[in-house]
Scaffold this active site. Structure first.
Site, PDB file in Angstrom:
ATOM      1  N   SER A   1      -7.457  -1.820  -2.420  1.00  0.00           N
ATOM      2  CA  SER A   1      -6.954  -0.527  -1.976  1.00  0.00           C
ATOM      3  C   SER A   1      -6.924   0.442  -3.166  1.00  0.00           C
ATOM      4  O   SER A   1      -7.960   0.673  -3.783  1.00  0.00           O
ATOM      5  CB  SER A   1      -5.581  -0.695  -1.327  1.00  0.00           C
ATOM      6  OG  SER A   1      -5.210   0.447  -0.611  1.00  0.00           O
TER       7      SER A   1
ATOM      8  N   HIS B   1      -6.769  -3.418   7.094  1.00  0.00           N
ATOM      9  CA  HIS B   1      -6.714  -3.182   5.650  1.00  0.00           C
ATOM     10  C   HIS B   1      -6.156  -4.433   4.969  1.00  0.00           C
ATOM     11  O   HIS B   1      -5.057  -4.436   4.408  1.00  0.00           O
ATOM     12  CB  HIS B   1      -5.836  -1.962   5.367  1.00  0.00           C
ATOM     13  CG  HIS B   1      -5.907  -1.474   3.946  1.00  0.00           C
ATOM     14  ND1 HIS B   1      -7.085  -1.111   3.338  1.00  0.00           N
ATOM     15  CD2 HIS B   1      -4.939  -1.306   3.018  1.00  0.00           C
ATOM     16  CE1 HIS B   1      -6.834  -0.724   2.103  1.00  0.00           C
ATOM     17  NE2 HIS B   1      -5.544  -0.842   1.880  1.00  0.00           N
TER      18      HIS B   1
END
Length: 705
Positions: free
Chosen positions: A559, A675
C-alpha cells in the site's frame, strides 16, 4: 535463475509500439480498465510466467504448506468480542476458508477448548447465493446488541452489501435493514433508525468515490424516502462523510457526523433536533468515546484556545451536556499529554473506565482512567510485561471487563482478561510458539538520517550471526498516515524466514505515528523525501554494522509501503538484492484518477492543484522515474484485481514500463482479495509462499537436494 525477458513478454502480450499509439503521455492507460479482456489477458500472461517459475522452485511446496498450516492452526487465539452477553469471534481455518461468525460464553472461552456455536457461516452463505462473500464487519446496536448490521463484500473489495441480522434468532431479519452494494458509512441511531452515508442517487459521490450525504433511514422505509440530516460537498476530500453515535454505560448518547476536508482534516457536526451543528474542535481531532457523560477527544494537532497544555497527540474531554447545548463554544479539560518519546496508540472504554494505550520509545503501555466526581481523573498502569506491543483487544460496555493483548517479535501473542475496576489481570490465552526462537535475539538500534535525526529500528537475528555482511535480511516499514509499526509475533515470518537463518528489520521511519503527530507531519506532501531518506539510512546503518550487504538485503512493503518500496527501488537500486512491492501506489501523477486515490491528497498533496506538488512527484513518482540501462534488482510485484482502494492499475503500469525498458521482474495479480493478500486462507498462503520463494531465491543459498 530464470528471468522475465522483454522478448518473452512481447510474444504473449500486445506489442509496446501498438499500446503507445493510444496516448504519447501514458501508453499504459488501457491497463487502468481493470477488468477489460485486454488488460486481463496481459495480467494472465504475466501471472502464468511468474507462478510457473516460483512454484517450480523446490522450496515453494514446503513454504506453502507451512504458511497454510500456521494461518489455519487451531491453536490461534480466537479474537474475542463482548457481544449480546457472550463472547463472539470470527474464525477461519482449513474447513472454513471464508470463515464463520461464532459464539460461546465467557467462562467457556477461558477454557482450553471452548465449545463454539456457529452464528453465521460465510462459506455456506456464499455457496448458497453463488457469491464470493467476504465478511467485512459487523455492527451491533448497543446496549442490547441483539440486532447487528453485517457487511458482506463480493471478493474482498471495500464496497459492501449490508444486511440486518438478529442474534436471538440466528437469522437475517426478514424485511429488515438492507443496503445494496456500496461504500457505505453507517451508525445505529436506535432500533428503528440508521444514520447512513452512501450514494443515494447515481453520481452522488466525491471525486475519490465516497459518499458526502448523510440521511436518516427508518425501519421499513424505502431508501428513496430517507430524510437528509447532513450534506457535505462533492469536492470534499478524504474518505467521505461518516456518521457516528457514542454511548456511555448510563445510556447517554451523542450522534455526530465527521466531514473530511482531506485525508487528515475534518469538520465535526453534532446531530440535534434543530439540525447538524458544527462542533468547534480542531480539524485534526476525533471524537473517540463517551464515559460518564464526558466526550473523549483525540487531538492530532494542538488546541491553543483550550490552553497551552493541549498539544498535538493529547487526549481531552468535554462535558456532553455542554457539547449539546453550545457546540460552537465547547470547554475542554486535559486527560493525557505525551512526553518527549511518547505517542498515543489507542483509546477505548468499558462501562465506567477510559482505557488508553501508548507507546514509549515504541514500547507498549496500557492505562486505566477513572473519572473523579466533580472532574478530573485518576490513572493506573496495568502491570503487563515490558518491551512488547500492548493493546486493548475487546471491551465490555455492560461491565468493566476488557481483554488486553501483548505481542513481541519472539514472544507469542498473549491475551489477558482484566477487571479494569481493580486492575486484576488473568492470562486466558497464549499461542504455542510457531517457530524455534531459542537462537534469536531482538535489538533496538538507531540510524542517522540525512538531516541528523535518529531513526530507531528493530532487528531480529540469530545470536551467533557473523558480522561480515552475509546475513540474508528482510527489511520493512510503512512511513505514512500516522500509522505506527510495532513489534509483533508472526509465526509465518518466524517459520519461513527466521528459522532459515534470515534476519528481520522493522524501521520506525517518519511518516508513521511512533512519536506522535509531529513524526508523521515531518514527511507530509513535498517534505516526503525525508521518509525515503530515513529508510535508506537504516539500510546503510545495517551495512555499516556488517549485519548485511546489498546482495543480501531485501525489502518489502504494501500500500503506502508499496510506494515506499517503489521509491527506494528507483532511488537506490544499488542497496537492494530483492524488492517486494505489494498492492502499491506507484503512479503519483494520476493517483487521483485511480480507485480511491483522490482521498489521500492530505498525505501526498494535490498534483492537479499545486505546481510544487506536481514538480515534487515528477521527480519521485516510481512509475515516472524508471530509467533504461539501470541495474535494478528484479522485483516481485503483487496486487489484486479486486482492490478497489488503491487499485491494481499502479502495479500493472509499473510492470509494463519495466517491460518496455527490457527490465526483469516477476508479477502476480490475485483475482480476488481486495486490498490484501487474498480472499481466503489458501489464497493468502499462496501469496505468502510465492513471496517467500522469491526472497529466498534472491537472498539465500539454493536449497539442498
Amino acid at each position: 535463475m530464470h528471468i522475465l525477458t522483454l522478448a518473452l513478454l512481447t510474444s504473449i502480450a500486445m506489442p509496446v509500439a501498438a499500446a503507445a499509439a493510444q496516448t504519447p503521455e501514458d501508453p499504459y492507460l488501457w491497463l487502468e480498465d481493470v477488468s477489460s479482456p485486454r488488460a486481463m489477458e496481459w495480467v494472465n500472461a504475466r501471472n502464468a510466467y511468474s507462478t510457473k517459475l516460483l512454484e517450480a522452485d523446490a522450496r515453494y511446496a514446503t513454504l506453502y504448506e507451512e504458511a497454510l498450516t500456521i494461518a489455519s492452526a487451531k491453536d490461534r487465539i480466537p479474537g474475542p468480542s463482548f457481544t449480546h452477553g457472550e463472547i463472539y469471534n470470527f474464525w477461519q481455518d482449513a474447513q472454513h476458508l471464508r470463515g464463520i461468525w461464532r459464539k460461546t460464553s465467557l467462562a467457556d472461552y477461558k477454557t482450553a477448548e471452548p465449545k463454539w456455536a456457529t452464528v453465521l457461516d460465510i462459506d455456506a452463505l456464499g455457496k448458497a447465493e453463488g457469491k464470493s462473500w467476504v465478511l467485512k464487519g459487523t455492527q451491533c446496536l448497543r446496549p442490547e446488541e441483539r440486532l447487528c448490521l453485517v457487511s458482506l463484500s463480493d471478493g474482498g473489495e471495500d464496497a459492501v452489501e449490508v444486511r440486518e441480522f438478529d442474534l436471538a434468532t440466528g437469522q437475517f431479519v426478514t424485511g429488515g435493514f438492507h443496503l445494496p452494494r456500496g461504500k457505505h458509512r453507517i451508525a445505529w441511531e436506535d432500533k428503528d433508525h440508521l444514520l447512513v452515508a452512501t450514494d443515494w442517487n447515481p453520481g452522488e459521490l466525491t471525486q475519490s468515490g465516497y459518499p458526502y450525504i448523510v440521511k436518516r433511514l427508518a425501519r421499513g422505509q424505502a431508501m428513496t424516502a430517507a430524510v437528509e440530516v447532513y450534506r457535505g460537498a462533492q469536492t470534499d476530500g478524504g474518505y467521505g462523510v461518516s456518521p457516528g453515535v457514542l454511548r456511555d454505560g448510563q445510556g447517554r448518547m451523542l450522534a455526530y457526523v465527521e466531514r473530511p476536508l482531506d485525508t487528515f482534516h475534518q469538520q465535526t457536526f453534532i446531530i440535534t433536533p434543530a439540525g447538524a451543528k458544527r462542533l468547534a474542535i480542531p480539524e485534526k481531532a476525533n471524537l473517540e468515546e463517551l464515559i460518564d457523560g464526558r466526550v473523549i477527544v483525540r487531538l492530532n494537532e494542538a488546541w491553543p484556545s483550550a490552553g497551552a497544555a493541549f498539544t498535538a497527540g493529547s487526549v481531552a474531554e468535554m462535558a456532553l451536556a455542554q457539547v449539546k447545548a453550545a457546540p460552537d463554544s465547547p470547554k475542554a479539560k486535559l486527560v493525557w499529554a505525551p512526553g518527549l518519546r511518547d505517542s498515543l496508540s489507542g483509546i477505548s472504554s468499558t462501562r465506567d473506565k477510559l482505557l488508553i494505550s501508548t507507546l514509549s520509545n515504541v514500547q507498549g503501555r496500557a492505562y486505566v482512567y477513572t473519572a473523579k466526581p466533580g472532574g478530573g481523573w485518576t490513572s493506573a498502569r496495568l502491570k503487563l510485561p515490558d518491551n512488547l506491543t500492548v493493546g486493548f483487544a475487546a471491551t465490555d460496555d455492560a461491565s468493566n471487563r476488557a481483554f488486553v493483548g501483548t505481542s513481541g517479535f519472539l514472544t507469542p501473542s498473549t491475551l489477558y482478561l482484566t477487571d479494569t475496576a481493580t486492575g486484576a489481570l488473568e492470562q486466558v490465552k497464549a499461542i504455542a510458539p510457531k517457530f524455534d526462537a531459542s537462537q534469536d535475539v531482538v535489538e533496538q538500534l538507531e540510524a542517522t538520517s540525512s538531516d541528523g535525526t535518529k531513526i530507531p529500528y528493530f532487528v531480529v537475528h540469530r545470536k551467533d550471526i557473523a558480522y561480515d555482511g552475509t546475513t540474508p535480511t528482510l527489511m520493512t516499514a510503512y512511513g505514512g498516515f500516522q500509522v505506527s509499526q510495532t513489534p509483533n509475533y508472526s509465526g509465518t515470518m518466524g517459520k519461513l524466514w527466521l528459522e532459515r537463518g534470515g534476519a528481520y528489520v522493522l524501521a520506525n521511519i517518519r511518516g508513521g505515528g511512533e512519536f506522535g503527530p509531529a513524526w508523521h507531519e515531518a514527511g507530509l506532501g513535498t517534505k516526503r523525501q525525508i521518509i525515503y531518506d530515513d529508510f535508506a539510512a537504516v539500510a546503510k546503518d545495517l551495512m555499516a554494522r556488517k549485519i548485511t550487504s546489498p546482495k543480501k538485503l531485501g525489502i518489502q512493503g504494501g500500500s503506502n509501503g508499496g510506494l515506499l518500496m517503489g521509491v527506494e527501488f528507483t532511488q537506490h537500486p544499488e542497496l537492494w538484492g530483492a524488492v517486494v512491492i505489494q498492492v502499491p501506489l506507484l503512479d503519483m501523477i494520476r493517483i487521483s484518477k485511480i480507485a480511491a486515490g483522490a482521498s489521500w491528497q492530505g498525505e501526498y498533496g494535490d498534483v492537479n492543484a499545486d505546481p510544487k506538488v506536481m514538480a515534487f512527484w515528477q521527480k519521485l513518482s516510481p512509475y515516472h522515474n524508471l530509467k533504461p540501462g539501470v541495474a535494478y534488482p528484479e522485483p516481485f510485484i503483487f496486487t489484486t484485481t479486486k482492490d478497489d482502494r488503491v487499485g491494481p492499475q499502479h502495479a500493472r503500469k509499473f510492470a509494463a514500463r519495466m517491460e518496455e525498458m527490457g527490465l526483469h521482474f516477476l508479477y502476480y495479480e490475485n483475482t480476488e482479495g481486495g486490498h490484501g493478500a487474498g480472499a481466503d486462507l489458501k489464497q493468502a498462503a499462496r501469496t505468502t509462499a510465492l513471496t517467500m520463494t522469491y526472497l529466498q531465491r534472491k537472498l539465500m543459498s539454493e536449497p539442498k537436494p
